[in-house]
Each structure stands twice: as C-alpha cells, then as structure tokens.
Design an enzyme around this catalytic site. Structure first.
Site, mmCIF file in Angstrom:
data_model
loop_
_atom_site.group_PDB
_atom_site.id
_atom_site.type_symbol
_atom_site.label_atom_id
_atom_site.label_comp_id
_atom_site.label_asym_id
_atom_site.label_seq_id
_atom_site.Cartn_x
_atom_site.Cartn_y
_atom_site.Cartn_z
ATOM 1 N N ARG A 41 0.827 -1.224 0.000
ATOM 2 C CA ARG A 41 0.000 0.000 0.000
ATOM 3 C C ARG A 41 0.854 1.264 0.000
ATOM 4 O O ARG A 41 0.486 2.262 -0.604
ATOM 5 C CB ARG A 41 -0.940 -0.032 1.222
ATOM 6 C CG ARG A 41 -1.879 1.183 1.333
ATOM 7 C CD ARG A 41 -2.894 0.966 2.436
ATOM 8 N NE ARG A 41 -3.548 2.191 2.873
ATOM 9 C CZ ARG A 41 -4.738 2.623 2.408
ATOM 10 N NH1 ARG A 41 -5.375 1.950 1.506
ATOM 11 N NH2 ARG A 41 -5.274 3.746 2.877
ATOM 12 N N ILE A 96 -6.939 7.962 -1.548
ATOM 13 C CA ILE A 96 -6.896 6.500 -1.512
ATOM 14 C C ILE A 96 -7.747 6.148 -0.285
ATOM 15 O O ILE A 96 -7.557 6.709 0.798
ATOM 16 C CB ILE A 96 -5.448 5.983 -1.411
ATOM 17 C CG1 ILE A 96 -5.362 4.468 -1.208
ATOM 18 C CG2 ILE A 96 -4.652 6.657 -0.321
ATOM 19 C CD1 ILE A 96 -3.919 3.923 -1.288
ATOM 20 N N SER A 97 -8.723 5.256 -0.449
ATOM 21 C CA SER A 97 -9.684 4.984 0.624
ATOM 22 C C SER A 97 -9.029 4.289 1.814
ATOM 23 O O SER A 97 -7.983 3.651 1.688
ATOM 24 C CB SER A 97 -10.826 4.108 0.101
ATOM 25 O OG SER A 97 -11.448 4.726 -0.994
ATOM 26 N N GLN A 98 -9.702 4.398 2.964
ATOM 27 C CA GLN A 98 -9.295 3.699 4.193
ATOM 28 C C GLN A 98 -9.193 2.185 3.892
ATOM 29 O O GLN A 98 -10.047 1.633 3.196
ATOM 30 C CB GLN A 98 -10.392 3.956 5.212
ATOM 31 C CG GLN A 98 -10.277 3.247 6.519
ATOM 32 C CD GLN A 98 -11.607 3.280 7.279
ATOM 33 O OE1 GLN A 98 -12.680 3.343 6.678
ATOM 34 N NE2 GLN A 98 -11.529 3.238 8.584
#
Ligand code: SAM
Length: 222
Positions: free
Chosen positions: A41, A67-69
């Site tokens: 990530r 960028i999402s959780q």
C-alpha cells in the site's frame, strides 16, 4: 533506512493492518485478507510516510483525490465475493490500490479514471510492479467499458447520486455491483446482484467518498 529494512517494516505494518483494522471488523474472506498482507500500500500513497500509508484512514493522492481507508477497500472487495475467475470493472482508479487488490483476487481487472495524470501515474506503477492483468483507461467511468462487457463484478470507488444504468447493463448474470450512492457528502454502500431480469439490492452501511463526476454521476466538481 535501507531498502531491505523498509520492506521488512512494510510487511510488519501490513500484517498489523490486517490484524487490527480488518479481522476485528467484518472482514472474514481469507483471500481478501491475504491480498491485503501482500500488496504494498505504501507504494500507492505518494508522499505518505511508511506508517501513515498503513493507518486506519483515507490519504490524499493529489488532484484533490484520495486513496480509501483500508477497511473500506476490504469491505467493498469482500462484497464482490471473488473466486479468482472473474472479469472485474473498477470505476475510479485513483492511486491504483483497489485495482491492485482486485488483481490478486480475480482473473482480469479493467479500471477507468477520469483524471489523466492519475491514470498515467498508476499505469506506470502497475507496470513496475508486474501487475499484468490490469488495464487502465482514461474516461468517464459512469459509461462503463462496453468493449469488455459483461463484467462478473463492478466496483465504483466514488460517491454517485444513483446507480448509473450503463453499469447495470454491463453486469453479467450473477454479477455483483458495489457502489456508494447518496448525496455529495455521505452515501450508502449498495450491493446489487443480477439474477436474470431481476436486480437484488442490499445496503452495507454508511460511507463517505469523493464525488463520481460524469454523465450518470454528478455534473460538475463540488
Ligand atoms: N480506487 C481508488 C484507490 O484505490 O486509490 C480510490 C478512488 S478515489 C476515492 C475516487 C476516484 O474516482 C478519483 O480518482 C476520481 O478522479 C475518480 N472519478 C470520479 N469520477 C469518475 C468518473 N466518472 N470516471 C472515472 N473516474 C472517476
């Protein structure tokens, strides 16, 4: 910190992310958890420090996008119920992290991004990492990607005022479509499934996404 040291730390952070953020919540699909332990990530979160990249929240990726959780990426992925054979369409490539996770869990991933600079940067990263089953296109994802339809799974990673009809049309029999739908400020995570002529819908709870902008999304930047 040397490269090898950083890789060891990143691997530890990934295991902790899974153990602390995903397993205690509703993420139980072992294949999904394995993908989160594998995909780096931190390489998809430019500018974030190593620990920050694995933290329990969204991160900026430039161009006003995020960028999402990790938990939200995992929940949406789990909702698709992938087995490894599927052709998946993602709308909203962004950093490419969601597409990278999908690429470990399905046969082919097609992803559409409206911001050209993000699509270019992300395409380059996929090549560098050897993620060869992902195709990236610049365009309005609310129209889907008709040339490669139908899709066994469709995931929309931006908040939409409703479900774009072209996406429903491009969903294969038994296919699932995950989409945050609601206002510009908060949405419900909807999961639609095609069963013949019928579409079954369930609600997986509240969420907050940047807007989906396009012909069947919001008309302009809010
Ligand atoms: N999936 C991404 C990730 O893993 O980093 C996060 C996506 S971000 C929350 C939403 C993305 O949707 C942004 O990059 C935005 O530019 C894109 N977007 C918004 N409207 C779009 C549209 N109509 N077609 C394609 N992409 C769109």
């Amino acid at each position: 910190m040397g490269l090898e040291e950083a890789n060891v730390l990143a691997e530890r952070l990934r295991k902790e992310m899974v153990a602390r953020q995903l397993e205690p919540r509703r993420i139980r699909d072992e294949r999904v958890l394995a993908a989160f332990r594998e995909v780096p990530r931190h390489l998809f979160a430019p500018g974030a420090g190593l620990s920050e990249a694995y933290a329990d929240h969204p991160l900026p990726i430039g161009e006003g996008q995020t960028i999402s959780q990790p938990y939200m990426v995992a929940l949406m992925t789990q909702c698709l119920g992938l087995t490894g054979e599927e052709k998946v369409l993602e709308i909203g490539t962004g950093s490419g992290y969601q597409a990278a996770i999908l690429s470990r869990l399905a046969a082919e991933v097609y992803t559409v991004e409206r911001v050209a600079s993000l699509a270019e940067r992300t395409g380059e990263l996929f090549r560098r990492l050897g993620y060869e089953n992902i195709s990236v296109r610049v365009g309005d994802g609310t129209l889907g990607w008709p040339e490669f339809a139908p899709f066994d799974a469709i995931i929309v990673t931006a908040g939409s005022p409703g479900v774009p009809p072209p996406l429903v049309e491009q969903l294969a029999e038994g296919g699932k479509l995950v989409i945050p739908a609601g206002s510009g400020y908060s949405q419900r995570l909807l999961v639609l499934e095609r069963r013949g002529e019928k579409i079954i819908q369930r609600d997986e709870g509240g969420c907050v996404f940047v807007p989906l902008i396009g012909e069947y999304g919001w008309k302009q930047k809010r």
